[in-house]
Design a protein around this motif. Structure first.
Motif, mmCIF file in Angstrom:
data_model
loop_
_atom_site.group_PDB
_atom_site.id
_atom_site.type_symbol
_atom_site.label_atom_id
_atom_site.label_comp_id
_atom_site.label_asym_id
_atom_site.label_seq_id
_atom_site.Cartn_x
_atom_site.Cartn_y
_atom_site.Cartn_z
ATOM 1 N N TRP A 183 -23.745 -4.470 -2.713
ATOM 2 C CA TRP A 183 -23.171 -3.116 -2.789
ATOM 3 C C TRP A 183 -21.670 -3.299 -2.643
ATOM 4 N N ARG A 184 -20.883 -2.839 -3.591
ATOM 5 C CA ARG A 184 -19.481 -3.260 -3.666
ATOM 6 C C ARG A 184 -18.450 -2.162 -3.442
ATOM 7 N N ILE A 185 -18.865 -0.991 -2.962
ATOM 8 C CA ILE A 185 -17.889 0.078 -2.773
ATOM 9 C C ILE A 185 -18.061 0.705 -1.398
ATOM 10 N N GLU A 186 -16.945 0.840 -0.692
ATOM 11 C CA GLU A 186 -16.974 1.437 0.644
ATOM 12 C C GLU A 186 -17.422 2.896 0.559
ATOM 13 N N ILE A 187 -18.427 3.242 1.384
ATOM 14 C CA ILE A 187 -18.848 4.635 1.520
ATOM 15 C C ILE A 187 -18.680 4.980 2.997
ATOM 16 N N LYS A 188 -17.756 5.915 3.284
ATOM 17 C CA LYS A 188 -17.368 6.156 4.685
ATOM 18 C C LYS A 188 -18.544 6.636 5.525
ATOM 19 N N LYS A 189 -19.392 7.479 4.929
ATOM 20 C CA LYS A 189 -20.480 8.051 5.715
ATOM 21 C C LYS A 189 -21.556 7.011 6.036
ATOM 22 N N TYR A 190 -21.673 6.001 5.203
ATOM 23 C CA TYR A 190 -22.712 4.980 5.404
ATOM 24 C C TYR A 190 -22.099 3.579 5.410
ATOM 25 N N PRO A 191 -21.443 3.219 6.528
ATOM 26 C CA PRO A 191 -20.682 1.962 6.562
ATOM 27 C C PRO A 191 -21.540 0.711 6.379
ATOM 28 N N VAL A 226 -9.588 -6.905 -6.927
ATOM 29 C CA VAL A 226 -8.786 -5.846 -7.547
ATOM 30 C C VAL A 226 -7.845 -6.443 -8.601
ATOM 31 N N LYS A 227 -7.237 -7.549 -8.246
ATOM 32 C CA LYS A 227 -6.305 -8.189 -9.173
ATOM 33 C C LYS A 227 -7.030 -8.602 -10.468
ATOM 34 N N GLU A 228 -8.227 -9.151 -10.313
ATOM 35 C CA GLU A 228 -8.999 -9.579 -11.485
ATOM 36 C C GLU A 228 -9.476 -8.392 -12.315
ATOM 37 N N VAL A 229 -9.858 -7.330 -11.625
ATOM 38 C CA VAL A 229 -10.312 -6.138 -12.350
ATOM 39 C C VAL A 229 -9.149 -5.528 -13.132
ATOM 40 N N LYS A 230 -7.955 -5.557 -12.537
ATOM 41 C CA LYS A 230 -6.783 -5.038 -13.261
ATOM 42 C C LYS A 230 -6.521 -5.854 -14.522
ATOM 43 N N LYS A 231 -6.688 -7.154 -14.414
ATOM 44 C CA LYS A 231 -6.528 -8.003 -15.600
ATOM 45 C C LYS A 231 -7.527 -7.608 -16.681
ATOM 46 N N TYR A 232 -8.748 -7.364 -16.228
ATOM 47 C CA TYR A 232 -9.810 -6.962 -17.163
ATOM 48 C C TYR A 232 -9.419 -5.655 -17.858
ATOM 49 N N ILE A 233 -8.864 -4.744 -17.082
ATOM 50 C CA ILE A 233 -8.433 -3.463 -17.647
ATOM 51 C C ILE A 233 -7.304 -3.681 -18.659
ATOM 52 N N ASP A 234 -6.460 -4.643 -18.410
ATOM 53 C CA ASP A 234 -5.409 -4.969 -19.379
ATOM 54 C C ASP A 234 -6.005 -5.451 -20.713
ATOM 55 N N GLN A 266 -11.995 2.136 -0.331
ATOM 56 C CA GLN A 266 -11.740 3.328 -1.144
ATOM 57 C C GLN A 266 -10.285 3.350 -1.633
ATOM 58 N N GLU A 267 -9.378 2.827 -0.811
ATOM 59 C CA GLU A 267 -7.974 2.761 -1.248
ATOM 60 C C GLU A 267 -7.843 1.872 -2.484
ATOM 61 N N GLU A 268 -8.575 0.757 -2.473
ATOM 62 C CA GLU A 268 -8.532 -0.157 -3.624
ATOM 63 C C GLU A 268 -9.128 0.489 -4.874
ATOM 64 N N ILE A 269 -10.195 1.246 -4.662
ATOM 65 C CA ILE A 269 -10.824 1.940 -5.802
ATOM 66 C C ILE A 269 -9.803 2.893 -6.439
ATOM 67 N N LYS A 270 -9.095 3.642 -5.579
ATOM 68 C CA LYS A 270 -8.109 4.608 -6.104
ATOM 69 C C LYS A 270 -7.021 3.887 -6.887
ATOM 70 N N GLU A 271 -6.625 2.741 -6.362
ATOM 71 C CA GLU A 271 -5.579 1.946 -7.021
ATOM 72 C C GLU A 271 -6.038 1.517 -8.427
ATOM 73 N N VAL A 272 -7.269 1.090 -8.532
ATOM 74 C CA VAL A 272 -7.787 0.644 -9.833
ATOM 75 C C VAL A 272 -7.920 1.835 -10.792
ATOM 76 N N VAL A 273 -8.417 2.961 -10.277
ATOM 77 C CA VAL A 273 -8.596 4.146 -11.130
ATOM 78 C C VAL A 273 -7.243 4.589 -11.693
#
Ligand code: ACM
Ligand code: ZN
Length: 758
Positions: A199-207, A171-179, A240-247
């Motif tokens: 596969w890099r994103i948590e999907i609650k229905k399919y852990p 997440v920290k590196e992706v934020k840098k990229y966004i900067d 998913q919390e991290e995804i929201k933070e990046v978005v």
């Protein structure tokens, strides 16, 4: 990467010395639409206040303050009323431009005035101000030149992509990229979240997607095609919390995040987690090498669609983006051809072939995404078998897909591999492993996303363009920055600055200042543009010369050694190569100190070297190696790797070359040097035949069949033992690639790099 820090430092110092010159233009990237210089400076200091005349601009003020704090050690008070202090005023203005994001920036002695047509416009004005700040301040008084800028974007879509599947970025590196995106006024971040390799994103229905699919047992560490693995388990995913933070982080920087869930190919991580998704039901394992897998999602089974609808439900919740990217690229049809369920689906839906089945797959998923109020983007393969009705096409295999889509009134984002794959190598003298061909910064800069073949009306469908960053050989931020900078600056200008205002010489003059900003920000970057530029050229009609050029300003000495004679000398003109041997060259400063890496070139001369050569069919434009001369330039590629600049590539065509030795020569043997790398669809010739002729008209085939030897680097050698003047070489293309082989169903490539006559 330049690993020798001392050399790197010397070169930096040298390039750095360019930007103290008063003639150096302001290092603004992208160049603004119009700029008028004033006289004198505005002094930004801890006493300066930020005045919010427009409403809801607190986040923009915070961004500026965070930047000042990080790089200058202080932030500014923020208010809504002007005081007697120097101020930076943030406001709105109606600017009547076709695209949002326009701004005006006026700087006089008392005030920096930034007015955007919306908050994004204000944000872009702040980015411009940031680029005007000094990178070598003596104290907290920051001089900013007085000037007036009016600016607006050229394209609505200004994108950068990041593959976090081949290698994971935190997440920290992706934020840098966004900067980085923010700095250059990009407004879309394409986040490539799923792949064969993870596969890099948590999907609650399919852990299991992350429990199983986010890890691979090991990773290919050698070049593609090698069998060198690191033996280390590799994992990573975002909650998913991290995804929201990046978005949210991106949204605060006026950047939309487009998630990519790649279907129906590039899905081995999903298949490994839930084998019922495949035609064969497995077993599958998360991929450890690169390339394209035949294992894809089963397109006949309705449960595949239900599974992905569930996944997309969660994706749509997490990403507010109007666009969802569904991939669609590189999906081999091998499994579908023999899967009864897929075949039954084709019958039921009256689909004539497997391309139509792929189109059915994409269209069905599109319908679902449209029903949720969103739109799809897909790679240009989604054109095959018919475009889904509302799809936007991302054209990566050149521009043809984008052109075809625009002609069908579909929106297009241009991202042709050449020159917008930013993971390709930027230096001919690259010593880190990279993916793909040579893609120097000049080529990125020269790119125009609107093909001239389109009418004005069709051209409106080109939303913009995007740089892609595939991470097969990018496993850390330092390498990521090295690949990005300064090419991302060139791309920013492609996307923002009007075409008629862009020119390479102007950009080149700004480059030293741009690099100085990277140093100030502590970013890694490439100095490849200032590499010594070697070229093997024709000398006269039948000679070979080694030409060297420096892009550093006058006075640079190029120091050359000839290891055959051990002679060393200063370069003045292209060096005639009259015998086989190894040559080396490097740049020196005025004190004869070497300030660059050495460039080496070995020549292996033979009777054909430098001689007149003609081709019946020209090679493919993308692999022309500068023309037929490359086949007789005295350089044989024998390192077992694909240095594509050295090879002539023929896509489906045969190689047919005639060499004139100039006079009768006693010839002992002829050797054709070719290449094979099936994973890249490069196949050995189906046959090789040599001919001789005394008049260049009547050619007689040699009786003996050429003997093939080698792997990857192939040699086809034949004894001759006679006198001849002309030699013809015919290498038949492998033809259509058969089922079961990499690239099945496509025309094979034939690669050749040299014809030796001894
Ligand atoms: C791609 O490079 N496969 C889109
Ligand atoms: Zn199937």
């Amino acid at each position: 990467m330049i690993r020798n820090m001392k050399l790197k430092f010397l070169l930096f110092v040298f390039i750095h010395s360019l930007d103290v010159n008063a003639q150096t233009p302001l290092p603004l990237v992208p160049a603004p639409v119009s700029m008028t210089m004033g006289k004198g400076n505005f002094i930004l200091s801890p006493q300066t206040t930020i005045v919010l005349e427009g409403s809801n601009l607190e986040k923009e003020a915070s961004f500026l303050n965070d930047y000042l704090m990080q790089f200058y050690g202080y932030s500014l008070p923020v208010g809504t009323k002007k005081t007697n202090q120097q101020s930076i005023v943030l406001n709105y203005e109606r600017l009547d431009q076709p695209l949002p994001g326009a701004y005006n920036l006026h700087i006089n002695e008392k005030e920096v005035y930034i007015a955007g047509d919306n908050a994004a416009g204000v944000f872009y004005g702040i980015q411009t101000l940031i680029q005007l700040l000094p990178v070598n301040p003596a104290n907290k008084q920051l001089q900013v030149p007085q000037l007036s800028i009016e600016d607006r974007p050229r394209f609505a879509y200004r994108g950068m992509h990041l593959d976090v599947a081949r290698h994971f970025f935190s997440v920290k590196e992706v934020k840098k990229y966004i900067d980085y995106l923010a700095l250059y006024k990009f407004n879309n971040f394409h986040w490539h979240l799923t792949e064969d390799q993870g596969w890099r994103i948590e999907i609650k229905k399919y852990p299991k997607l992350t429990e199983v699919g986010s890890c691979r047992a090991q990773t290919l560490s050698g070049r593609y095609g090698s069998d060198v693995y690191d033996g280390k388990k590799y994992c990573g995913f975002y909650t998913q919390e991290e995804i929201k933070e990046v978005v949210q982080y991106a949204a605060d920087r006026h950047i939309n995040v487009i998630p990519e869930i790649d279907i129906p190919g590039h899905s081995l991580a999903a298949l490994s987690s839930y084998p019922f998704l495949g035609c064969t039901k497995g077993p599958y394992k998360v991929m450890e090498t690169w390339g394209v897998s035949n294992e894809v999602l089963c397109a006949g089974n309705d449960s595949t669609y239900r599974f992905y609808e569930d996944v997309l439900d969660e994706i749509i919740q997490l990403f507010p983006s109007a666009y969802i990217h569904i991939g669609g690229d590189e999906c081999p049809k091998e499994r579908w051809k023999t899967c009864p369920v897929c075949q039954q689906k084709m019958k039921k839906e009256s689909l004539p072939d497997e391309h139509a089945l792929q189109s059915y797959f994409i269209t069905r998923i599109e319908k679902y995404i449209n029903s949720k109020g969103r739109k799809i983007i897909g790679w240009d393969e989604i054109l095959e078998g018919g475009l889904a009705p509302n799809a936007t096409v991302m054209s990566w295999r050149g521009e043809a897909g984008g052109i075809a889509a625009a002609k069908q009134n579909h929106y297009v984002i241009m991202t042709p591999e050449n020159p917008l794959y930013i993971n390709h190598q930027q230096s001919r003298n690259e010593d880190s492993v990279t993916q793909g061909g040579y893609n120097p910064i000049e080529n990125v800069y020269q790119y125009n996303p609107v093909p001239s073949i389109l009418t004005e009306k069709q051209a409106k469908y080109i939303l913009g363009a995007q740089g892609n960053m595939w991470s097969e050989y990018i496993s850390n931020t330092s390498k990521l920055e090295y690949m990005l900078f300064p090419r991302m600056a060139a791309l920013a200008e492609v996307l923002w600055t009007p075409q008629e205002k862009r020119n390479w010489p102007g950009f080149e003059k700004r480059l030293p200042g741009i690099l100085a900003q990277y140093r100030f920000r502590g970013l890694n970057y490439s100095t490849a543009f200032y590499d010594l530029q070697p070229a093997v050229i024709r000398s006269g009609d039948t000679g070979i010369a080694w030409k060297l050029e420096s892009r550093l300003p006058d006075g640079k000495i190029i120091y050359v050694i000839d290891s055959t004679t051990n002679a060393s000398f200063t370069y003045t003109q292209p060096i005639e190569i009259k015998q086989s041997g190894l040559w080396g060259a490097a740049l020196t400063d005025s004190k004869n100190k070497i300030i660059s890496k050495w460039t080496w070139q070995s020549f292996n001369l033979n009777l054909a070297s430098g001689k007149k050569i003609t081709l019946r069919v020209e090679p493919n434009k993308s692999y022309s190696a500068g023309g037929a001369f490359a086949l007789v330039d005295g350089i044989q590629n024998n390192k077992g790797m694909l240095r594509s600049a050295q090879f002539l590539g023929f896509n489906g065509n045969d190689l047919e070359a005639v060499i004139d030795l100039g006079s009768y020569k006693t010839v002992d043997s002829i050797i054709l040097h070719a290449f094979e790398q099936k994973g890249s669809w490069i196949y050995a010739p189906a046959s090789v035949t040599f001919f001789t002729s005394i008049d260049g008209k009547e050619f007689n085939p040699l009786k003996e069949k050429p003997q093939r030897s080698g792997t990857k680097n192939l040699e086809y050698a034949c004894r001759v033992n006679s006198q001849t003047r002309f030699i013809k070489v015919v290498a038949k293309n492998y033809g259509m690639i058969p089922p079961g082989e990499p690239g099945a169903g496509n025309k094979a490539w034939l690669f050749a790099d040299e014809i030796e006559v001894k």
